[in-house]
Design a protein around this motif. Structure first.
Motif, PDB file in Angstrom:
ATOM      1  N   TYR A 189      11.198 -11.991   6.329  1.00  0.00           N
ATOM      2  CA  TYR A 189       9.864 -11.785   6.282  1.00  0.00           C
ATOM      3  C   TYR A 189       9.441 -10.632   7.195  1.00  0.00           C
ATOM      4  N   GLN A 190       9.677 -10.991   8.730  1.00  0.00           N
ATOM      5  CA  GLN A 190       9.474 -10.254   9.746  1.00  0.00           C
ATOM      6  C   GLN A 190      10.294  -9.187   9.843  1.00  0.00           C
ATOM      7  N   ALA A 191      11.433  -9.356   9.555  1.00  0.00           N
ATOM      8  CA  ALA A 191      12.386  -7.970   9.722  1.00  0.00           C
ATOM      9  C   ALA A 191      12.278  -6.993   8.563  1.00  0.00           C
ATOM     10  N   ALA A 192      11.511  -7.459   7.365  1.00  0.00           N
ATOM     11  CA  ALA A 192      11.062  -6.433   6.421  1.00  0.00           C
ATOM     12  C   ALA A 192       9.883  -5.573   6.988  1.00  0.00           C
ATOM     13  N   CYS A 193       8.971  -6.214   7.806  1.00  0.00           N
ATOM     14  CA  CYS A 193       7.698  -5.776   7.967  1.00  0.00           C
ATOM     15  C   CYS A 193       8.305  -4.775   9.269  1.00  0.00           C
ATOM     16  N   LEU A 194       9.133  -5.317  10.281  1.00  0.00           N
ATOM     17  CA  LEU A 194       9.536  -4.221  11.529  1.00  0.00           C
ATOM     18  C   LEU A 194      10.321  -3.057  10.753  1.00  0.00           C
ATOM     19  N   ALA A 195      10.888  -2.989   9.693  1.00  0.00           N
ATOM     20  CA  ALA A 195      11.654  -2.038   8.974  1.00  0.00           C
ATOM     21  C   ALA A 195      10.900  -1.168   8.223  1.00  0.00           C
ATOM     22  N   GLY A 196       9.320  -1.566   8.179  1.00  0.00           N
ATOM     23  CA  GLY A 196       8.306  -0.488   7.602  1.00  0.00           C
ATOM     24  C   GLY A 196       8.338  -0.592   5.886  1.00  0.00           C
ATOM     25  N   LEU A 197       8.563  -1.875   5.558  1.00  0.00           N
ATOM     26  CA  LEU A 197       8.710  -2.276   4.325  1.00  0.00           C
ATOM     27  C   LEU A 197       7.338  -2.636   3.480  1.00  0.00           C
ATOM     28  N   GLY A 198       6.278  -2.899   4.354  1.00  0.00           N
ATOM     29  CA  GLY A 198       4.944  -3.367   4.023  1.00  0.00           C
ATOM     30  C   GLY A 198       4.153  -4.132   5.183  1.00  0.00           C
ATOM     31  N   LEU A 199       3.000  -4.539   4.663  1.00  0.00           N
ATOM     32  CA  LEU A 199       2.305  -5.168   5.607  1.00  0.00           C
ATOM     33  C   LEU A 199       2.541  -6.879   5.473  1.00  0.00           C
ATOM     34  N   ILE A 200       2.205  -7.420   6.321  1.00  0.00           N
ATOM     35  CA  ILE A 200       2.586  -8.975   6.355  1.00  0.00           C
ATOM     36  C   ILE A 200       1.494  -9.674   6.830  1.00  0.00           C
TER      37      ILE A 200
ATOM     38  N   ARG B 275       0.463  -4.510  -4.554  1.00  0.00           N
ATOM     39  CA  ARG B 275       2.026  -4.414  -5.071  1.00  0.00           C
ATOM     40  C   ARG B 275       2.912  -4.859  -3.904  1.00  0.00           C
ATOM     41  N   SER B 276       4.264  -5.098  -4.171  1.00  0.00           N
ATOM     42  CA  SER B 276       5.237  -5.273  -3.329  1.00  0.00           C
ATOM     43  C   SER B 276       6.506  -4.566  -3.489  1.00  0.00           C
TER      44      SER B 276
ATOM     45  N   LEU C 176      -6.324  -0.942   0.122  1.00  0.00           N
ATOM     46  CA  LEU C 176      -5.082  -1.807  -0.078  1.00  0.00           C
ATOM     47  C   LEU C 176      -4.512  -1.292  -1.241  1.00  0.00           C
ATOM     48  N   ALA C 177      -5.231  -0.584  -2.177  1.00  0.00           N
ATOM     49  CA  ALA C 177      -4.718   0.017  -3.400  1.00  0.00           C
ATOM     50  C   ALA C 177      -3.458   1.078  -2.966  1.00  0.00           C
ATOM     51  N   ARG C 178      -3.488   1.695  -1.913  1.00  0.00           N
ATOM     52  CA  ARG C 178      -2.581   2.708  -1.687  1.00  0.00           C
ATOM     53  C   ARG C 178      -1.432   1.762  -0.642  1.00  0.00           C
ATOM     54  N   HIS C 179      -1.212   0.712  -0.633  1.00  0.00           N
ATOM     55  CA  HIS C 179      -0.406  -0.125   0.335  1.00  0.00           C
ATOM     56  C   HIS C 179       0.757  -1.008  -0.426  1.00  0.00           C
ATOM     57  N   ARG C 180       1.748  -1.374   0.370  1.00  0.00           N
ATOM     58  CA  ARG C 180       2.438  -2.405  -0.245  1.00  0.00           C
ATOM     59  C   ARG C 180       2.344  -3.680   0.856  1.00  0.00           C
ATOM     60  N   ILE C 181       2.737  -4.795   0.296  1.00  0.00           N
ATOM     61  CA  ILE C 181       3.060  -5.927   0.992  1.00  0.00           C
ATOM     62  C   ILE C 181       4.353  -6.427   0.932  1.00  0.00           C
ATOM     63  N   VAL C 182       4.845  -7.026   1.975  1.00  0.00           N
ATOM     64  CA  VAL C 182       6.088  -7.804   1.670  1.00  0.00           C
ATOM     65  C   VAL C 182       5.813  -9.125   1.336  1.00  0.00           C
ATOM     66  N   HIS C 183       6.249  -9.463   0.275  1.00  0.00           N
ATOM     67  CA  HIS C 183       5.953 -10.740  -0.584  1.00  0.00           C
ATOM     68  C   HIS C 183       6.791 -11.863  -0.194  1.00  0.00           C
ATOM     69  N   TYR C 184       6.305 -13.038   0.603  1.00  0.00           N
ATOM     70  CA  TYR C 184       6.963 -14.130   1.012  1.00  0.00           C
ATOM     71  C   TYR C 184       6.873 -15.065  -0.440  1.00  0.00           C
ATOM     72  N   ALA C 185       7.911 -15.591  -0.826  1.00  0.00           N
ATOM     73  CA  ALA C 185       7.913 -16.610  -1.841  1.00  0.00           C
ATOM     74  C   ALA C 185       9.206 -17.878  -1.660  1.00  0.00           C
ATOM     75  N   PRO C 186       8.995 -19.142  -1.880  1.00  0.00           N
ATOM     76  CA  PRO C 186       9.968 -19.889  -1.349  1.00  0.00           C
ATOM     77  C   PRO C 186      11.146 -19.668  -2.536  1.00  0.00           C
TER      78      PRO C 186
ATOM     79  N   PRO D 152      -4.937   0.694   6.626  1.00  0.00           N
ATOM     80  CA  PRO D 152      -6.320   0.262   5.666  1.00  0.00           C
ATOM     81  C   PRO D 152      -7.256  -0.458   6.557  1.00  0.00           C
ATOM     82  N   LYS D 153      -8.416  -0.054   6.198  1.00  0.00           N
ATOM     83  CA  LYS D 153      -9.678  -0.680   6.548  1.00  0.00           C
ATOM     84  C   LYS D 153     -10.438  -1.687   5.761  1.00  0.00           C
TER      85      LYS D 153
END
Length: 311
Positions: A228-239, A217-218, A183-193, A177-178
């Motif tokens: 959170y970090q592991a999900a990013c490394l696994a390719g599940l989304g941006l963080i 979207r997540s 970002l409409a074509r991407h997913r984010i890893v969502h962190y929530a307590p 993404p630029k």
């Protein structure tokens, strides 16, 4: 009465529980009760009001606790004055640290600190939740995010810089993404307590300093920094994560920076400790040491920002 009795009483008063005080002090609950009863007999006043759910200070108990804490602090300082310099500090300390800061910054530097103070015993808690410093018996906590504990003393250390990262595999599959529109074509890893919390979004700071959140979207919601970090490394989304905690992964090519012009606002980092007139020398020493370890990785202190982002 002696200092040990005062320390036991102070811990009961701070925690509001004979059981919790006994657990933290490593002594029998019966001994804690006996000490408090003996103190009340000696001073001729009821110091604690006991109910089925809670132990509370009486007005006399509040005055007794305030003066007792001063005596304990004075005794600690007096003892430290006459200890040989080579012996260093002594006693126990309990501190709570954000998981990633403990792993990446603090624990690697602990050997040098403990080598200088071999008689000091540290209890270190690493958790992604916000502990209750007083109720859980911590001497100090390192906290990232806005401060809500008005009754505690805070030492601002600086601002933690954030960065946006993704795994190479994710970017190969989804593109890089630029712009915000991308970002409409991407997913984010969502962190929530708390799991189940909605509202995933891309936080960014405008040139004027205003903080905005772009909805996204997540595919996954996590409540821990390691996940959170592991999900990013696994390719599940941006963080969006602290710069210090991801640097080694970026250097190793396991994560890649994206959209550096649209990063989240820096987060304030502070040391918190109970509001006391005097601190024991060992607590002061740990506070100063933590400041020296953490400050070089931070920017200048600034305003508080979003509370729920991982650290």
């Amino acid at each position: 009465m002696d200092l040990d009795q005062l320390r036991i009483f102070a811990r009961v008063a701070e925690l509001g529980s004979f059981t919790q005080a006994a657990d933290q002090l490593g002594i029998a609950k019966g001994r804690v009760s006996q000490v408090v009863q003996r103190l009340e007999a000696q001073v001729g006043a009821r110091l604690l009001q006991r109910t089925t759910r809670r132990v509370r200070l009486t007005p006399d108990g509040e005055q007794f606790l305030e003066r007792g804490q001063e005596l304990i602090a004075d005794a600690d300082q007096l003892q430290a004055m006459f200890q040989p310099a080579a012996s260093g500090l002594r006693g126990r300390l309990r501190i709570d640290l954000p998981n990633s800061l403990a792993r990446d910054l603090v624990i690697p530097r602990l050997p040098e600190f403990l080598a200088a103070h071999p008689l000091l015993e540290l209890g270190i808690s690493t958790t992604d939740r916000r502990v209750d410093l007083v109720q859980e018996g911590f001497d100090c906590v390192l906290r990232v995010g806005p401060l809500v504990d008005a009754e505690l003393v805070a030492r601002p250390l600086g601002m933690m810089k954030m960065r946006n990262v993704a795994s190479p595999a994710y970017l190969r599959a989804n593109g890089t993404p630029k712009t915000l529109a991308d970002l409409a074509r991407h997913r984010i890893v969502h962190y929530a307590p708390k799991l189940g919390v909605q509202g995933a979004g891309w936080e960014y700071q405008e040139e004027g300093g205003a903080v905005r959140v772009h909805p996204m979207r997540s595919a996954i919601v996590v409540n821990g920094t390691d996940a959170y970090q592991a999900a990013c490394l696994a390719g599940l989304g941006l963080i969006q994560a602290p710069a210090h905690g991801t640097q080694r992964l970026v250097d190793a090519g396991l994560l890649v920076d994206v959209m550096p012009h649209l990063t989240a606002a820096p987060m304030p980092v502070s040391l918190l400790y109970p509001h006391r007139r005097q601190l024991a020398p060992r607590v002061k020493a740990v506070l100063n040491w933590l400041t020296q370890v953490v400050e070089p990785y931070l920017g200048e202190p600034g305003p508080a920002t979003v509370e729920s982002r991982p650290t």
